[in-house]
Structure formats: C-alpha cells, structure tokens
Write an enzyme that holds these catalytic residues in place. Structure first.
Site, PDB file in Angstrom:
ATOM      1  N   GLU A 112      32.020 102.335  61.728  1.00  0.00           N
ATOM      2  CA  GLU A 112      31.439 102.064  60.411  1.00  0.00           C
ATOM      3  C   GLU A 112      32.247 102.813  59.364  1.00  0.00           C
ATOM      4  O   GLU A 112      32.491 104.022  59.500  1.00  0.00           O
ATOM      5  CB  GLU A 112      29.972 102.471  60.328  1.00  0.00           C
ATOM      6  CG  GLU A 112      29.382 102.167  58.966  1.00  0.00           C
ATOM      7  CD  GLU A 112      27.874 102.192  58.914  1.00  0.00           C
ATOM      8  OE1 GLU A 112      27.309 101.621  57.967  1.00  0.00           O
ATOM      9  OE2 GLU A 112      27.256 102.774  59.823  1.00  0.00           O
ATOM     10  N   GLU A 171      32.742 108.889  56.694  1.00  0.00           N
ATOM     11  CA  GLU A 171      32.194 109.120  55.352  1.00  0.00           C
ATOM     12  C   GLU A 171      32.683 110.486  54.872  1.00  0.00           C
ATOM     13  O   GLU A 171      32.614 111.464  55.623  1.00  0.00           O
ATOM     14  CB  GLU A 171      30.664 109.088  55.387  1.00  0.00           C
ATOM     15  CG  GLU A 171      29.992 109.392  54.061  1.00  0.00           C
ATOM     16  CD  GLU A 171      30.382 108.410  52.971  1.00  0.00           C
ATOM     17  OE1 GLU A 171      31.106 108.838  52.054  1.00  0.00           O
ATOM     18  OE2 GLU A 171      29.986 107.232  53.038  1.00  0.00           O
ATOM     19  N   ASP A 187      39.018 110.346  55.626  1.00  0.00           N
ATOM     20  CA  ASP A 187      39.439 109.040  55.148  1.00  0.00           C
ATOM     21  C   ASP A 187      39.566 108.064  56.318  1.00  0.00           C
ATOM     22  O   ASP A 187      40.306 108.301  57.271  1.00  0.00           O
ATOM     23  CB  ASP A 187      40.775 109.195  54.430  1.00  0.00           C
ATOM     24  CG  ASP A 187      41.362 107.878  53.951  1.00  0.00           C
ATOM     25  OD1 ASP A 187      40.612 106.895  53.856  1.00  0.00           O
ATOM     26  OD2 ASP A 187      42.571 107.847  53.661  1.00  0.00           O
ATOM     27  N   ASP A 198      32.948  99.279  47.416  1.00  0.00           N
ATOM     28  CA  ASP A 198      33.057  99.184  45.959  1.00  0.00           C
ATOM     29  C   ASP A 198      33.792  97.896  45.579  1.00  0.00           C
ATOM     30  O   ASP A 198      34.898  97.648  46.057  1.00  0.00           O
ATOM     31  CB  ASP A 198      33.820 100.393  45.420  1.00  0.00           C
ATOM     32  CG  ASP A 198      33.646 100.551  43.911  1.00  0.00           C
ATOM     33  OD1 ASP A 198      33.870  99.556  43.191  1.00  0.00           O
ATOM     34  OD2 ASP A 198      33.293 101.647  43.474  1.00  0.00           O
ATOM     35  N   LYS A 245      36.705  95.190  37.574  1.00  0.00           N
ATOM     36  CA  LYS A 245      37.746  94.821  36.616  1.00  0.00           C
ATOM     37  C   LYS A 245      38.957  94.228  37.327  1.00  0.00           C
ATOM     38  O   LYS A 245      39.373  94.709  38.381  1.00  0.00           O
ATOM     39  CB  LYS A 245      38.157  96.042  35.792  1.00  0.00           C
ATOM     40  CG  LYS A 245      37.048  96.561  34.888  1.00  0.00           C
ATOM     41  CD  LYS A 245      37.520  97.748  34.070  1.00  0.00           C
ATOM     42  CE  LYS A 245      36.410  98.252  33.157  1.00  0.00           C
ATOM     43  NZ  LYS A 245      36.838  99.431  32.355  1.00  0.00           N
ATOM     44  N   THR A 282      19.475  97.152  52.063  1.00  0.00           N
ATOM     45  CA  THR A 282      19.799  98.482  51.568  1.00  0.00           C
ATOM     46  C   THR A 282      19.399  98.594  50.108  1.00  0.00           C
ATOM     47  O   THR A 282      19.014  97.612  49.469  1.00  0.00           O
ATOM     48  CB  THR A 282      21.310  98.734  51.677  1.00  0.00           C
ATOM     49  OG1 THR A 282      21.979  97.886  50.729  1.00  0.00           O
ATOM     50  CG2 THR A 282      21.820  98.426  53.081  1.00  0.00           C
ATOM     51  N   LYS A 283      19.543  99.811  49.566  1.00  0.00           N
ATOM     52  CA  LYS A 283      19.199  99.993  48.151  1.00  0.00           C
ATOM     53  C   LYS A 283      20.129  99.172  47.269  1.00  0.00           C
ATOM     54  O   LYS A 283      19.710  98.673  46.219  1.00  0.00           O
ATOM     55  CB  LYS A 283      19.240 101.471  47.776  1.00  0.00           C
ATOM     56  CG  LYS A 283      20.615 102.106  47.747  1.00  0.00           C
ATOM     57  CD  LYS A 283      20.532 103.542  47.238  1.00  0.00           C
ATOM     58  CE  LYS A 283      21.912 104.174  47.153  1.00  0.00           C
ATOM     59  NZ  LYS A 283      21.839 105.561  46.632  1.00  0.00           N
ATOM     60  N   PHE A 284      21.387  98.989  47.674  1.00  0.00           N
ATOM     61  CA  PHE A 284      22.304  98.169  46.894  1.00  0.00           C
ATOM     62  C   PHE A 284      21.903  96.703  46.959  1.00  0.00           C
ATOM     63  O   PHE A 284      22.010  95.975  45.987  1.00  0.00           O
ATOM     64  CB  PHE A 284      23.736  98.373  47.388  1.00  0.00           C
ATOM     65  CG  PHE A 284      24.309  99.693  46.988  1.00  0.00           C
ATOM     66  CD1 PHE A 284      24.691  99.929  45.672  1.00  0.00           C
ATOM     67  CD2 PHE A 284      24.447 100.707  47.909  1.00  0.00           C
ATOM     68  CE1 PHE A 284      25.212 101.160  45.290  1.00  0.00           C
ATOM     69  CE2 PHE A 284      24.967 101.935  47.532  1.00  0.00           C
ATOM     70  CZ  PHE A 284      25.348 102.167  46.231  1.00  0.00           C
ATOM     71  N   GLU A 285      21.432  96.277  48.130  1.00  0.00           N
ATOM     72  CA  GLU A 285      20.980  94.898  48.271  1.00  0.00           C
ATOM     73  C   GLU A 285      19.745  94.654  47.408  1.00  0.00           C
ATOM     74  O   GLU A 285      19.660  93.659  46.688  1.00  0.00           O
ATOM     75  CB  GLU A 285      20.683  94.612  49.739  1.00  0.00           C
ATOM     76  CG  GLU A 285      20.329  93.173  50.021  1.00  0.00           C
ATOM     77  CD  GLU A 285      20.377  92.848  51.495  1.00  0.00           C
ATOM     78  OE1 GLU A 285      20.049  91.707  51.857  1.00  0.00           O
ATOM     79  OE2 GLU A 285      20.743  93.729  52.288  1.00  0.00           O
TER      80      GLU A 285
END
Length: 267
Positions: free
Chosen positions: A93, A118, A145, A175, A179, A246-249
């Site tokens: 992951e 992470e 990384d 992310d 832009k 998830t919270k982003f979803e």
C-alpha cells in the site's frame, strides 16, 4: 491509505532568483519544466511531507509498537517471509494517510500481509494505534518514500530469482494535482506504473481509486497502456468489497464528485 500523501511529488532544490511572469511563474514553470537554474533537480517522490502534530496516543503507539511493526529502510531486497514471520500473499500500500482503510482491510483479510508505505509521522502513529487496538499482526510499515522502497527493497518478479512477487498494490486517493502545470507530479505515470507491474506476481492486481474524474481518466489511460496489465472491467471497476469508503470519498460525494476505482491484473 485514504490520504493525500501518495501521489504528491515535488522537486527540492537550491534556487537563485529567476525573472518571473506577471502570474508569478518563471518561463520554465509555465512550460511545466524543472527550473533552468536548478542543475540537478531531485527525482520525483511519492509524497510531500505534511505538517501535523503527533498525539500522545500516537506517540505511545510508536514507542511501544514501532519496534515490531515499523521496518527500517534498507537499500537491499526485503525478505517478506522474515519481515512478517510467515509466508503469505503480500499487498503493497502506497500512502495510507491515517490508516483507517488499511486497518479495516487488514482486519478483513487476516491471511494477507500488508506492507504499507507512509512518511507522515502522525499517520504512522495512528495506524500503529489501530494495530494495537484491533490486535492486528499482518501489517508492516515502512516510513519511507515508496519510490525508493520499490526500487531498492522490492525486486521485479522473476520466476527463478524472485518468485515471491506482490499479490496486490493499493493506491487510494493519491494527490490529483489539479493544476495543469502540476500534472507531471502525479504519481500514476507510465514509468512508475511499469515498475509497479513488474513487481506483481502473475495474477497480482493493481487497485487505484480517486475522487477526481480527470485524474481517473488519466489513470485509465496510463494503466490501459501498460502491456503487463489487463483491466478487470470494461473501464472503471465497482468498488471492491474490501475497500471501505474514506473521508476523502465522503467529502467528494458531499461536493457532488464521483469516486472511481480501477483494478488491473498482471497477465
């Protein structure tokens, strides 16, 4: 993962003053290039470090559980069986954020090992805290990384020399770099996907998810162009049962966005 850590990439360098345009951009930036005054820009990474405070609970989990569950980075192939203390299918992951989805999936799939990258310290502490609370034993964390982990610790699958290979790779909500001039920073790019595919064992899968439709379309194009991978769906896949929202979803849905899953397998 459920975080914006994966997919964030940037060029770190020592800079000198360069004339800029009325928009504040240098000519190189406007063209989407590394600055001309940077002789040796650093390679793109899988993250940008975020500010954040580690709570007492997270710090306690890091002190008590870190020695067992956090692996040291080393520029040498990782023995997965030794790292996990067992032979089992292993999923990589990349960028797990605060670890909510990771802990959920690991608890749901106890027969699978999860190697999780992470660099965000509060996120590492949060996942360790969940490991302790849920009694999980099938997670190992690399606070490094993911690009370097992939290049130096996880060799490409080879039936003779490296028969382990990865059973799967999860990249959830990297992310999107909205832009246009930042699109080059997106994690899902052909060279990186080729490296991911090479580390999958035959039949292994790559599962990406995003709540940004233009990025979803780019992901579909890039993954479809990788000769080692085959789409499991006509285009986008239904959300697999193991991935929680998830919270982003949830945030994306509140904003009227969709969420797109892509699941490709190594042929």
């Amino acid at each position: 993962m459920a975080g914006r850590t994966a997919g964030c990439a940037h060029i770190e360098s020592r800079r000198v003053n360069t004339p800029s345009s009325p928009t504040g951009e240098t000519p190189d930036q406007a063209a989407g290039l590394a600055p001309s005054d940077v002789a040796h820009p650093r390679a793109i990474r899988s993250f940008v470090k975020r500010a954040g405070r580690t709570t007492l609970g997270q710090a306690k989990a890091m002190a008590e559980l870190g020695p067992r569950f956090v692996l040291p980075y080393q520029a040498a192939p990782l023995d997965l069986a030794q790292a996990f203390g067992r032979e089992a299918p292993t999923v990589l992951e990349i960028g797990f954020g605060m670890g909510d989805a990771t802990a959920h999936i690991a608890e749901l799939l106890p027969e699978t090992n999860f190697l999780c990258c992470e660099v965000h310290e509060p996120g590492v502490g949060a996942l360790l805290k969940q490991i302790g609370e849920r009694g999980l034993s099938n997670i190992r964390i690399l606070a490094h990384d993911a690009v370097e982990v992939l290049d130096h610790m996880l060799p490409a699958w080879d039936a003779a020399q490296h028969p382990q290979g990865l059973a799967g790779i999860h990249i959830f909500f990297p992310d999107p770099w909205h832009k246009l001039r930042h699109h080059k920073r997106r994690l899902i790019q052909p060279p990186f996907v080729a490296r991911l595919a090479q580390r999958l064992a035959p039949g292994g899968y790559l599962h990406c998810a995003t709540d940004w439709e233009p990025y979803a379309q780019q992901m579909l194009q890039v993954l479809s162009g990788e000769p080692l991978l085959a789409n499991t769906a006509a285009d986008f896949a239904p959300r697999p049962h193991y991935r929680p929202d998830t919270k982003f979803e949830r945030r994306g849905i509140r904003l009227g966005h969709g969420v797109w899953d892509l699941v490709f397998r190594r042929a």
